[in-house]
Each structure stands twice: as structure tokens, then as C-alpha cells.
Design an enzyme around this catalytic site. Structure first.
Site, PDB file in Angstrom:
ATOM      1  CE  LYS A  22      -1.666   1.639   3.980  1.00 51.21           C
ATOM      2  NZ  LYS A  22      -1.393   3.049   4.293  1.00 51.21           N
ATOM      3  CG  ASN A  23       2.471   2.733   3.560  1.00 52.29           C
ATOM      4  OD1 ASN A  23       1.305   3.088   3.417  1.00 52.29           O
ATOM      5  ND2 ASN A  23       3.007   2.484   4.744  1.00 52.29           N
ATOM      6  CB  CYS A 117      -3.795  10.748  11.839  1.00 51.44           C
ATOM      7  SG  CYS A 117      -2.460   9.622  12.087  1.00 51.44           S
ATOM      8  NE  ARG A 122       1.396  10.080  10.460  1.00 51.41           N
ATOM      9  CZ  ARG A 122       0.994   9.008   9.801  1.00 51.41           C
ATOM     10  NH1 ARG A 122      -0.158   8.463  10.076  1.00 51.41           N
ATOM     11  NH2 ARG A 122       1.737   8.464   8.858  1.00 51.41           N
ATOM     12  CG  ASP A 306       3.074   1.216   9.582  1.00 54.14           C
ATOM     13  OD1 ASP A 306       2.865   2.075  10.460  1.00 54.14           O
ATOM     14  OD2 ASP A 306       3.058   1.474   8.357  1.00 54.14           O
ATOM     15  NE  ARG A 399      -6.411   4.506   6.215  1.00 54.14           N
ATOM     16  CZ  ARG A 399      -5.430   4.962   6.980  1.00 54.14           C
ATOM     17  NH1 ARG A 399      -5.640   5.197   8.255  1.00 54.14           N
ATOM     18  NH2 ARG A 399      -4.230   5.197   6.484  1.00 54.14           N
TER      19      ARG A 399
HETATM   20  C1  UD1 Z   1       4.969   6.490   6.631  1.00 55.96           C
HETATM   21  C2  UD1 Z   1       3.966   5.387   6.418  1.00 55.96           C
HETATM   22  C3  UD1 Z   1       3.380   4.943   7.748  1.00 55.96           C
HETATM   23  C4  UD1 Z   1       4.508   4.543   8.703  1.00 55.96           C
HETATM   24  C5  UD1 Z   1       5.553   5.651   8.788  1.00 55.96           C
HETATM   25  C6  UD1 Z   1       6.781   5.240   9.593  1.00 55.96           C
HETATM   26  C7  UD1 Z   1       3.086   5.902   4.248  1.00 55.96           C
HETATM   27  C8  UD1 Z   1       1.934   6.383   3.447  1.00 55.96           C
HETATM   28  N1  UD1 Z   1       2.921   5.895   5.554  1.00 55.96           N
HETATM   29  O1  UD1 Z   1       4.279   7.578   7.224  1.00 55.96           O
HETATM   30  O2  UD1 Z   1       2.527   3.838   7.516  1.00 55.96           O
HETATM   31  O3  UD1 Z   1       3.965   4.331   9.985  1.00 55.96           O
HETATM   32  O4  UD1 Z   1       6.007   6.008   7.486  1.00 55.96           O
HETATM   33  O5  UD1 Z   1       7.364   4.117   9.027  1.00 55.96           O
HETATM   34  O6  UD1 Z   1       4.088   5.464   3.719  1.00 55.96           O
HETATM   35  N2  UD1 Z   1       8.019  13.840  10.989  1.00 55.96           N
HETATM   36  C9  UD1 Z   1       8.293  15.155  11.308  1.00 55.96           C
HETATM   37  N3  UD1 Z   1       8.215  16.081  10.305  1.00 55.96           N
HETATM   38  C10 UD1 Z   1       7.899  15.757   9.028  1.00 55.96           C
HETATM   39  C11 UD1 Z   1       7.627  14.421   8.715  1.00 55.96           C
HETATM   40  C12 UD1 Z   1       7.708  13.470   9.723  1.00 55.96           C
HETATM   41  O7  UD1 Z   1       8.586  15.485  12.453  1.00 55.96           O
HETATM   42  O8  UD1 Z   1       7.855  16.643   8.180  1.00 55.96           O
HETATM   43  C13 UD1 Z   1       8.097  12.809  12.048  1.00 55.96           C
HETATM   44  C14 UD1 Z   1       6.760  12.095  12.285  1.00 55.96           C
HETATM   45  O9  UD1 Z   1       5.913  12.822  13.159  1.00 55.96           O
HETATM   46  C15 UD1 Z   1       7.238  10.787  12.870  1.00 55.96           C
HETATM   47  C16 UD1 Z   1       8.556  10.530  12.115  1.00 55.96           C
HETATM   48  O10 UD1 Z   1       8.961  11.789  11.614  1.00 55.96           O
HETATM   49  O11 UD1 Z   1       7.524  10.930  14.242  1.00 55.96           O
HETATM   50  C17 UD1 Z   1       8.453   9.543  10.994  1.00 55.96           C
HETATM   51  O12 UD1 Z   1       7.365   9.888  10.153  1.00 55.96           O
HETATM   52  P1  UD1 Z   1       7.338   9.572   8.600  1.00 55.96           P
HETATM   53  O13 UD1 Z   1       8.406   8.578   8.267  1.00 55.96           O
HETATM   54  O14 UD1 Z   1       7.306  10.848   7.839  1.00 55.96           O
HETATM   55  O15 UD1 Z   1       5.942   8.868   8.451  1.00 55.96           O
HETATM   56  P2  UD1 Z   1       4.933   9.007   7.241  1.00 55.96           P
HETATM   57  O16 UD1 Z   1       5.666   9.202   5.964  1.00 55.96           O
HETATM   58  O17 UD1 Z   1       3.867   9.978   7.616  1.00 55.96           O
END
Ligand code: UD1
Length: 432
Positions: A22-23, A117, A122, A306, A399
Site C-alpha cells: 500500500k505505502n 491523526c 504528524r 506499523d 484502508r
Molecule cells: C509512513 C507510512 C506509515 C509509517 C511511517 C513510519 C506511508 C503512506 N505511511 O508515514 O505507515 O507508519 O512512514 O514508518 O508510507 N516527521 C516530522 N516532520 C515531518 C515528517 C515526519 O517530524 O515533516 C516525524 C513524524 O511525526 C514521525 C517521524 O517523523 O515521528 C516519521 O514519520 P514519517 O516517516 O514521515 O511517516 P509518514 O511518511 O507519515
């Protein structure tokens, strides 16, 4: 409203086929609009998140043609709007990948600002920092993020935190920037590599995906491609945990065992036998006593956040006291209260769950708080040898899991998807 009803206690056995990730699919679909030529993507999972993103892509004017249940053809030449509606972001955060894709292609994009969320706040500051470094003016107001540039220029970007989303978003924009971009402290997840490989198959010049440092030499335009999504490591890991928790013996097919190493290692620590093949993996937990272990979620190749709830459910049945430390998201233990209703003995202190193993779970009515925790509660229901488990709010599970109940039935689970009290009662009568 639909529910899963489960009569647990049967060790799962047989084999199950894992679908596309999915991701990874979400990143690929957004990137597919970056060319005006046809892009065909197969091995797409038919899950709600993917279908919502396809809706967002159609909504901005791209042509989306379903070839079959798992194959889609996208043509981005018909795009007539650079603004992604809040409706989509609300349903699926990853719609923000269209920001990087549209900014790269048209140097202008606008999407609604995603909120927090169920699992954490996030923020998307790193995404925006990356776009700014490439020369875009980025503004967040009235609940919108807008990014615009005369031209994007390659840059040296250090990600303060490892972020899958920021790495993929910036990668897309950088693919069509002028000159060279270096992304340091990049995420190394398999789906980051998949998006990079996909963009390269469209003519991008990206090296180093899968390491900490990704180097992108911008190209003027991208062309069409045909591409197959990698297998879903989290779907696979979920079935691995289901096999472990039910003391089953399951062959999990169509996987890349390397992507599952962290989950395999922890299940082996817990006493399961893991056999790896080229594109399959067998989890044997029949006749094993599950043992305590410690788990800490970390960016890839660490243990995936996850998989945290599913692993916690397994450890809830292990001998002794286990700990699970969640280091990625701040609010990812909400399901623990639901699991307690099934007999789980878990105490959460700050970001650590302290799990005292119990002999068995008992069936109860519980609600899925989010996607992965929902899947974990289903696993607990499958393991519960006593009583019937009813899982509410399964739209969260839908989802990200295609035909979840059918696949589980295929390996011997007694699970049905029902709609409402009458059908729940019918199931209870049937199994009691
Ligand atoms: C993606 C996955 C999600 C998984 C996560 C971590 C998708 C669609 N979703 O989510 O299923 O749980 O990776 O493996 O691929 N952060 C910041 N600033 C930012 C972006 C992130 O502080 O601009 C922080 C987040 O709050 C979190 C950490 O970085 O604590 C990791 O998040 P991130 O890897 O970005 O997760 P997603 O891409 O949202």
C-alpha cells in the site's frame, strides 16, 4: 457499519498470498502523474487508501483507467487543476504526495494541510523544508499548503528526522529540478526504494535510494513506464504475527524476505521457527512456547512501527514480561485498552508498553482505533480460544488490507465480515 466476527482458537495453517505494498503504491501513483505519457502500474493492492488517492488523481483531471482489479493506467497530460481538495487529505494523508509530484512537474501545487491523526501529530515541516531548499516559495495559510517556484534548483538537504513521507515527496520534486540534489539522512524503507526505481524507470536519475544519502540529478522530463509494486511487508508481517499468535504454521508467499528481517528476527526471538525461501517465508509456531522479548520501533531496517501493535499482541501471549518501545509516533498504544478487554495485561508508561504474558485471550467486543491496531485486534481474536470477538470500526482495517477476512479464512480462520447486530447474533449462534 460492518464488523469482523471471529471465533478464534484454531491454529492457522496453509499458505497465503501477499499483495502489493500500500505505502509504495501511494508514492508510485502520485509520481505517475509527473509525465504526460501513459503509466501502467500493476500489483496494486485493491484497498481503500489506494482508491481514495486514485480519486484525488482523477479529481485534478488526470485520466485513470482501471485495467483490472490490480492494474491501473494513468495519464497526467489531462491535468487541469493543481489544487488537491481537503476531502482527500482528510481521508488519506498520503494525498500530500501530490504536492511533490505537481510541484516537480508544474512548479506549482496546493493541497490542504493534513491534520494530526489517531497515532500522532504528524507534522510535515520536513517536506516543506525540502521544497523550500529546492527554491519553492511555500506558504501555509487558510488550512492550505501552497508551493510555487519559477524554477526548482537542486540542493543539499539534510532531513533532521528520518521521514518516509518527506523523503518521497522531496525526491519527486527533485527529479524534475535543475541540477543535483543530495538528500541526507534519507529514509531507507523499501517503498522509498520502490518510488526511486519507479521514477528511474520514467527516466529520472536517482542513485543511493535504500541508503542514508540519495543523489538526484534532475532531468527535463519524465516518460511513460510499466511497473509492478513491491510486495507489502506490513501485510506479510501481519500474517506472520497471526501465525505466531495462533500457534500455526503458515507459508507466506509473494514476499521479499529481506524486507521482513526485523519482524522475522523478533518472532524468532519469541520462539517461532522462520524458514526463508526466495519469495516466500514460513512461520512455524505449532508446538512452540512463545517467549518474552524486547522490541523497539525504528526506521527501516529497524522494527517497523506499523508492526508494533501486531507484535504486541503476540508478546501478550509469551512467557514472562516483554517490553515494546514506540519511538516513531507518540500516540500508538491506544489499542492497549481494547486488548485489555480481551485479557491482555499491558501497562503503558510513556512510550513503552510493558507486557505481562497471559495464557490466552478471551473474545470480546472491541473497536479498531486505527489501521494496524485494528489488524492487531483481529489477530488477538484469532488467538482467543474462548468466546467470540467482534471488531467494530473495520473501515480502518479496510484502508490497508485487501480481502483480509478471505485471506484469513484461506488459512483456516473462522472469521466473517458482517453488517449489524442481527448478523453478529447469527454468527454467535452458529459457532456456539
Ligand atoms: C509512513 C507510512 C506509515 C509509517 C511511517 C513510519 C506511508 C503512506 N505511511 O508515514 O505507515 O507508519 O512512514 O514508518 O508510507 N516527521 C516530522 N516532520 C515531518 C515528517 C515526519 O517530524 O515533516 C516525524 C513524524 O511525526 C514521525 C517521524 O517523523 O515521528 C516519521 O514519520 P514519517 O516517516 O514521515 O511517516 P509518514 O511518511 O507519515
Amino acid at each position: 457499519m460492518e464488523q469482523y466476527v471471529i471465533k478464534g482458537g484454531t491454529p492457522l495453517s496453509g499458505s497465503v498470498d501477499i499483495g502489493g505494498a500500500k505505502n509504495a503504491a501511494l508514492g508510485l501513483l502520485a509520481a505517475a502523474i509527473m509525465t504526460d505519457e501513459d503509466v501502467t502500474i500493476d500489483n496494486l493492492p485493491n484497498v481503500n487508501d489506494v482508491n481514495v488517492l486514485l480519486g484525488a488523481i482523477e479529481d485534478i483531471g488526470a485520466t485513470v483507467k482501471r485495467i483490472d482489479e490490480h492494474t491501473v493506467r494513468i495519464n497526467g497530460s489531462t491535468i487541469d487543476s493543481l489544487s488537491v481538495d481537503y476531502d482527500y487529505i482528510k481521508k488519506i494523508r498520503a494525498s500530500y504526495y501530490l504536492l511533490g509530484a505537481l510541484l516537480g512537474k508544474y512548479k506549482k501545487a496546493e493541497v490542504a494541510l493534513p491534520g494530526g491523526c489517531a497515532i500522532g501529530a504528524r507534522p510535515i515541516d520536513l517536506h516543506l523544508k525540502g521544497f523550500r531548499a529546492l527554491g519553492a516559495n511555500v506558504d501555509t495559510k487558510y488550512g492550505l499548503v501552497s508551493a510555487e517556484a519559477e524554477a526548482l534548483y537542486g540542493s543539499h538537504i539534510y532531513m533532521d528526522k528520518v521521514s518516509v513521507g518527506a523523503t518521497i515527496n522531496v525526491l519527486m520534486a527533485a527529479a524534475l529540478a535543475e541540477g543535483k540534489t543530495i538528500i541526507e539522512n534519507a529514509a531507507k524503507e523499501p517503498h522509498v526504494v520502490d518510488v526511486a526505481n519507479f521514477l528511474n524507470s520514467m527516466g529520472a536519475n536517482i542513485r543511493g535510494a535504500g541508503t542514508d544519502v540519495i543523489r538526484v540529478v534532475g532531468v527535463e522530463r519524465l516518460h511513460g513506464t510499466t511497473y509492478s509494486v513491491i510486495p507489502d511487508q506490513i501485510e506479510a508481517g501481519t500474517f506472520m504475527c497471526a501465525a505466531a499468535a495462533t500457534h500455526g504454521n503458515v507459508l507466506i508467499r509473494n514476499v521479499i524476505p529481506k524486507h521482513l528481517e526485523a519482524t522475522s528476527a523478533k518472532l524468532a526471538d519469541a520462539g517461532c521457527i522462520i524458514q526463508e525461501y526466495d519469495d516466500a517465508l514460513r512461520v512455524i509456531a505449532s508446538d512452540v512456547e512463545l517467549r518474552r522479548t524486547t522490541v523497539t520501533t525504528l526506521p527501516y531496517p529497524g522494527f517497523p512501527t506499523d508492526m508494533q501493535p501486531q507484535m504486541t499482541v503476540v508478546l501478550g501471549l509469551a512467557n514472562g514480561v516483554s517490553t515494546v518501545t514506540e519511538s516513531i509516533f507518540e500516540n500508538r498504544f491506544k489499542y492497549v485498552n481494547e486488548l485489555a478487554r480481551m485479557g491482555g495485561q499491558i501497562q503503558v508508561e510513556s512510550n513503552i508498553a510493558i507486557i505481562t504474558g497471559t495464557d490466552k485471550y478471551t473474545g470480546a467486543r472491541v473497536a479498531a482505533p486505527d489501521l494496524r491496531a485494528g489488524a492487531a485486534l483481529v489477530i488477538a481474536g484469532l488467538a482467543a480460544s474462548d468466546g467470540v470477538t467482534i471488531v467494530d470500526d473495520i473501515h480502518f482495517i479496510q484502508r490497508g488490507y485487501e480481502a483480509f477476512e478471505e485471506k484469513l479464512r484461506g488459512i483456516g480462520a473462522n472469521i466473517e465480515r458482517v453488517s449489524g447486530e442481527h448478523e453478529i447474533q447469527k454468527f454467535i449462534l452458529k459457532v456456539s
